[in-house]
Design a protein around this motif. Structure first.
Motif, PDB file in Angstrom:
ATOM      1  N   SER A 156       0.832  -1.201   0.000  1.00  0.00           N
ATOM      2  CA  SER A 156       0.000   0.000   0.000  1.00  0.00           C
ATOM      3  C   SER A 156       0.868   1.252   0.000  1.00  0.00           C
ATOM      4  CB  SER A 156      -0.906   0.015   1.234  1.00  0.00           C
ATOM      5  OG  SER A 156      -1.787  -1.085   1.232  1.00  0.00           O
ATOM      6  N   ALA A 157       0.387   2.295  -0.657  1.00  0.00           N
ATOM      7  CA  ALA A 157       1.113   3.561  -0.721  1.00  0.00           C
ATOM      8  C   ALA A 157       0.116   4.707  -0.776  1.00  0.00           C
ATOM      9  CB  ALA A 157       2.029   3.596  -1.946  1.00  0.00           C
ATOM     10  N   THR A 158       0.543   5.868  -0.315  1.00  0.00           N
ATOM     11  CA  THR A 158      -0.319   7.048  -0.293  1.00  0.00           C
ATOM     12  C   THR A 158       0.315   8.148  -1.127  1.00  0.00           C
ATOM     13  OG1 THR A 158      -1.076   6.498   1.943  1.00  0.00           O
ATOM     14  CG2 THR A 158      -1.467   8.740   1.172  1.00  0.00           C
ATOM     15  N   ALA A 159      -0.423   8.652  -2.123  1.00  0.00           N
ATOM     16  CA  ALA A 159       0.077   9.740  -2.959  1.00  0.00           C
ATOM     17  C   ALA A 159       0.358  10.966  -2.105  1.00  0.00           C
ATOM     18  CB  ALA A 159      -0.948  10.082  -4.043  1.00  0.00           C
ATOM     19  N   GLY A 160       1.498  11.615  -2.363  1.00  0.00           N
ATOM     20  CA  GLY A 160       1.869  12.807  -1.622  1.00  0.00           C
ATOM     21  C   GLY A 160       2.526  12.542  -0.285  1.00  0.00           C
ATOM     22  N   ARG A 161       2.759  11.270   0.041  1.00  0.00           N
ATOM     23  CA  ARG A 161       3.377  10.928   1.336  1.00  0.00           C
ATOM     24  C   ARG A 161       4.626  10.077   1.118  1.00  0.00           C
ATOM     25  NH1 ARG A 161      -0.531  12.303   5.239  1.00  0.00           N
ATOM     26  NH2 ARG A 161       1.155  11.998   6.760  1.00  0.00           N
ATOM     27  N   ASN A 162       5.387   9.881   2.200  1.00  0.00           N
ATOM     28  CA  ASN A 162       6.634   9.131   2.113  1.00  0.00           C
ATOM     29  C   ASN A 162       6.375   7.632   1.992  1.00  0.00           C
ATOM     30  OD1 ASN A 162       8.362  11.325   2.231  1.00  0.00           O
ATOM     31  ND2 ASN A 162       8.519  11.281   4.458  1.00  0.00           N
ATOM     32  N   PHE A 163       7.240   6.981   1.209  1.00  0.00           N
ATOM     33  CA  PHE A 163       7.154   5.541   0.975  1.00  0.00           C
ATOM     34  C   PHE A 163       8.543   4.958   1.161  1.00  0.00           C
ATOM     35  CE2 PHE A 163       6.869   1.783  -1.884  1.00  0.00           C
ATOM     36  CZ  PHE A 163       5.771   1.168  -1.298  1.00  0.00           C
ATOM     37  N   PHE A 164       8.641   3.931   1.994  1.00  0.00           N
ATOM     38  CA  PHE A 164       9.927   3.344   2.370  1.00  0.00           C
ATOM     39  C   PHE A 164      10.156   2.050   1.593  1.00  0.00           C
ATOM     40  CE2 PHE A 164      12.286   0.411   5.179  1.00  0.00           C
ATOM     41  CZ  PHE A 164      13.461   1.118   5.314  1.00  0.00           C
ATOM     42  N   VAL A 165      11.373   1.884   1.085  1.00  0.00           N
ATOM     43  CA  VAL A 165      11.758   0.675   0.347  1.00  0.00           C
ATOM     44  C   VAL A 165      13.035   0.124   0.964  1.00  0.00           C
ATOM     45  CG1 VAL A 165      12.358  -0.292  -1.899  1.00  0.00           C
ATOM     46  CG2 VAL A 165      10.776   1.645  -1.775  1.00  0.00           C
ATOM     47  N   ARG A 166      12.998  -1.146   1.371  1.00  0.00           N
ATOM     48  CA  ARG A 166      14.185  -1.783   1.943  1.00  0.00           C
ATOM     49  C   ARG A 166      14.652  -2.914   1.036  1.00  0.00           C
ATOM     50  NH1 ARG A 166      15.875  -2.060   7.242  1.00  0.00           N
ATOM     51  NH2 ARG A 166      13.811  -1.568   8.066  1.00  0.00           N
ATOM     52  N   GLY A 167      15.977  -3.060   0.892  1.00  0.00           N
ATOM     53  CA  GLY A 167      16.512  -4.128   0.058  1.00  0.00           C
ATOM     54  C   GLY A 167      18.018  -4.091   0.030  1.00  0.00           C
ATOM     55  N   ALA A 168      18.591  -4.303  -1.131  1.00  0.00           N
ATOM     56  CA  ALA A 168      20.046  -4.294  -1.271  1.00  0.00           C
ATOM     57  C   ALA A 168      20.434  -3.694  -2.617  1.00  0.00           C
ATOM     58  CB  ALA A 168      20.603  -5.712  -1.149  1.00  0.00           C
ATOM     59  N   MET A 169      21.545  -2.968  -2.631  1.00  0.00           N
ATOM     60  CA  MET A 169      22.116  -2.356  -3.829  1.00  0.00           C
ATOM     61  C   MET A 169      21.136  -1.389  -4.498  1.00  0.00           C
ATOM     62  SD  MET A 169      24.936  -3.983  -3.522  1.00  0.00           S
ATOM     63  CE  MET A 169      25.855  -3.562  -4.981  1.00  0.00           C
ATOM     64  N   LEU A 170      20.352  -0.681  -3.688  1.00  0.00           N
ATOM     65  CA  LEU A 170      19.295   0.184  -4.210  1.00  0.00           C
ATOM     66  C   LEU A 170      19.714   1.628  -4.442  1.00  0.00           C
ATOM     67  CD1 LEU A 170      16.313  -0.990  -1.952  1.00  0.00           C
ATOM     68  CD2 LEU A 170      16.799  -1.682  -4.313  1.00  0.00           C
ATOM     69  N   LYS A 171      20.863   2.039  -3.941  1.00  0.00           N
ATOM     70  CA  LYS A 171      21.243   3.440  -4.023  1.00  0.00           C
ATOM     71  C   LYS A 171      21.207   3.938  -5.460  1.00  0.00           C
ATOM     72  CE  LYS A 171      24.616   6.780  -2.303  1.00  0.00           C
ATOM     73  NZ  LYS A 171      25.835   6.966  -1.491  1.00  0.00           N
ATOM     74  N   VAL A 172      20.478   5.027  -5.683  1.00  0.00           N
ATOM     75  CA  VAL A 172      20.307   5.572  -7.025  1.00  0.00           C
ATOM     76  C   VAL A 172      21.520   6.425  -7.382  1.00  0.00           C
ATOM     77  CG1 VAL A 172      18.848   6.984  -8.514  1.00  0.00           C
ATOM     78  CG2 VAL A 172      17.804   5.527  -6.764  1.00  0.00           C
ATOM     79  N   MET A 173      22.336   5.928  -8.304  1.00  0.00           N
ATOM     80  CA  MET A 173      23.560   6.610  -8.712  1.00  0.00           C
ATOM     81  C   MET A 173      23.803   6.363 -10.188  1.00  0.00           C
ATOM     82  SD  MET A 173      26.358   5.851  -5.698  1.00  0.00           S
ATOM     83  CE  MET A 173      27.597   6.798  -6.599  1.00  0.00           C
ATOM     84  N   GLY A 174      24.493   7.296 -10.840  1.00  0.00           N
ATOM     85  CA  GLY A 174      24.899   7.116 -12.225  1.00  0.00           C
ATOM     86  C   GLY A 174      24.335   8.193 -13.132  1.00  0.00           C
ATOM     87  N   ASP A 175      24.970   8.347 -14.290  1.00  0.00           N
ATOM     88  CA  ASP A 175      24.565   9.391 -15.224  1.00  0.00           C
ATOM     89  C   ASP A 175      23.816   8.859 -16.434  1.00  0.00           C
ATOM     90  OD1 ASP A 175      26.633   8.111 -16.491  1.00  0.00           O
ATOM     91  OD2 ASP A 175      27.993   9.841 -16.498  1.00  0.00           O
ATOM     92  N   ASP A 176      23.534   7.556 -16.453  1.00  0.00           N
ATOM     93  CA  ASP A 176      22.725   7.004 -17.543  1.00  0.00           C
ATOM     94  C   ASP A 176      21.315   7.577 -17.444  1.00  0.00           C
ATOM     95  OD1 ASP A 176      20.808   4.888 -18.787  1.00  0.00           O
ATOM     96  OD2 ASP A 176      22.783   4.268 -19.491  1.00  0.00           O
ATOM     97  N   PRO A 177      20.687   7.949 -18.560  1.00  0.00           N
ATOM     98  CA  PRO A 177      19.341   8.539 -18.526  1.00  0.00           C
ATOM     99  C   PRO A 177      18.299   7.643 -17.869  1.00  0.00           C
ATOM    100  CG  PRO A 177      20.341   8.845 -20.683  1.00  0.00           C
ATOM    101  CD  PRO A 177      21.248   7.933 -19.930  1.00  0.00           C
ATOM    102  N   ALA A 178      18.545   6.333 -17.839  1.00  0.00           N
ATOM    103  CA  ALA A 178      17.572   5.406 -17.258  1.00  0.00           C
ATOM    104  C   ALA A 178      17.615   5.393 -15.738  1.00  0.00           C
ATOM    105  CB  ALA A 178      17.810   3.992 -17.784  1.00  0.00           C
ATOM    106  N   VAL A 179      18.688   5.903 -15.144  1.00  0.00           N
ATOM    107  CA  VAL A 179      18.849   5.855 -13.690  1.00  0.00           C
ATOM    108  C   VAL A 179      17.771   6.693 -13.013  1.00  0.00           C
ATOM    109  CG1 VAL A 179      20.341   6.586 -11.780  1.00  0.00           C
ATOM    110  CG2 VAL A 179      21.310   5.335 -13.720  1.00  0.00           C
ATOM    111  N   GLY A 180      17.179   6.117 -11.964  1.00  0.00           N
ATOM    112  CA  GLY A 180      16.162   6.835 -11.217  1.00  0.00           C
ATOM    113  C   GLY A 180      15.084   5.897 -10.716  1.00  0.00           C
ATOM    114  N   VAL A 181      14.026   6.468 -10.200  1.00  0.00           N
ATOM    115  CA  VAL A 181      12.888   5.704  -9.684  1.00  0.00           C
ATOM    116  C   VAL A 181      11.663   6.075 -10.507  1.00  0.00           C
ATOM    117  CG1 VAL A 181      11.422   5.222  -7.694  1.00  0.00           C
ATOM    118  CG2 VAL A 181      13.872   5.650  -7.366  1.00  0.00           C
TER     119      VAL A 181
END
Length: 252
Positions: free
Chosen positions: A146-171
């Motif tokens: 479940s998620a709520t628009a306009g509010r914070n959403f937490f994601v836990r896992g591994a190797m998730l840090k968003v880094m890089g200059d490729d245009p596809a990088v992001g959420v």
């Protein structure tokens, strides 16, 4: 076909104080479509022609869909399915832009029996594996996607840090109509290898979305990956349809 699942062990990022705590991640065997299923059915030696198999299967699917979308709780033995509604009804009227129909599927007797006959092979440790272990709606504290628009959403896992200059990088968030919403950099409030905190856009309408994290991050971030990699999970803006009925996975 013998039921066999293969999995790789990976560090459990939830229990950081326990270095011996592992989880098992499925090794994908690939994807199959309806044509692959027809071929497998033919190899069962039923004696039926392909056109007969196609006719019967498509008839079955159409009848099941018809029952579901006329309000029946359908039990096929493999799964149980029932239609659900999403979104808030305003002024007593159905609004297709804010309301939608969702079909909830729950495993049934046949699949549970197959699970009981399934063998699991552990392939060993898998290094630098990227995965999503759990999510949490920070407003409701629910961890069922479940998620709520306009509010914070937490994601836990591994190797998730968003880094890089490729245009596809992001959420990104992909709606059921394939509309893609990409989060701005400042909407990723916490950006760590094992956890992300995302500010979901307030403009998202209720419904089912595929949340995808794409990054070039590699272990230790000493060197970025040449090609970005991604991991996805399903989330439900406005709450998980049928959330009051918890699906209980089968046990091996």
């Amino acid at each position: 076909m013998q039921n066999t699942l293969k999995g790789w062990m990976a560090d459990n990022t939830v229990t950081t104080d326990n270095k011996d705590d592992k989880i098992l991640l499925l090794e994908s065997a690939g994807s199959v479509n309806i044509e692959d299923i027809y071929k497998e059915m033919e190899e069962e030696g039923t004696g039926l022609k392909r056109e007969t198999l196609v006719h019967v299967v498509m008839l079955f699917l159409r009848v099941v869909a018809r029952f579901i979308l006329n309000g029946y709780n359908v039990n096929t033995g493999l799964f149980r399915a029932v239609a659900q509604f999403t979104g808030v009804i305003e002024s007593g009227r159905w609004n297709p832009e804010k309301n939608s129909v969702y079909v909830s599927f729950i495993q049934d007797k046949m699949i549970r029996e197959e699970i009981a006959q399934t063998t699991v092979n552990i392939l060993g440790m898998k290094a630098d594996v990227m995965y999503i272990l759990e999510t949490e709606d920070r407003k409701t504290k629910l961890k069922d996607g479940s998620a709520t628009a306009g509010r914070n959403f937490f994601v836990r896992g591994a190797m998730l840090k968003v880094m890089g200059d490729d245009p596809a990088v992001g959420v990104t968030l992909t709606a059921e109509d394939d509309t893609v919403t990409k989060l701005e950099d400042d909407e990723i409030a916490i950006n760590k290898p094992s956890e992300l905190t995302l500010l979901l856009p307030a403009t998202l309408t209720a419904g089912t979305y595929t949340l995808t994290v794409t990054t070039q991050y590699s272990h230790g971030a000493r060197q970025l990956l040449k090609e970005p990699r991604s991991v996805s999970t399903t989330i439900y803006i406005g709450g998980k349809p049928g959330g009051g009925e918890e699906e209980r996975p089968g046990e091996l």
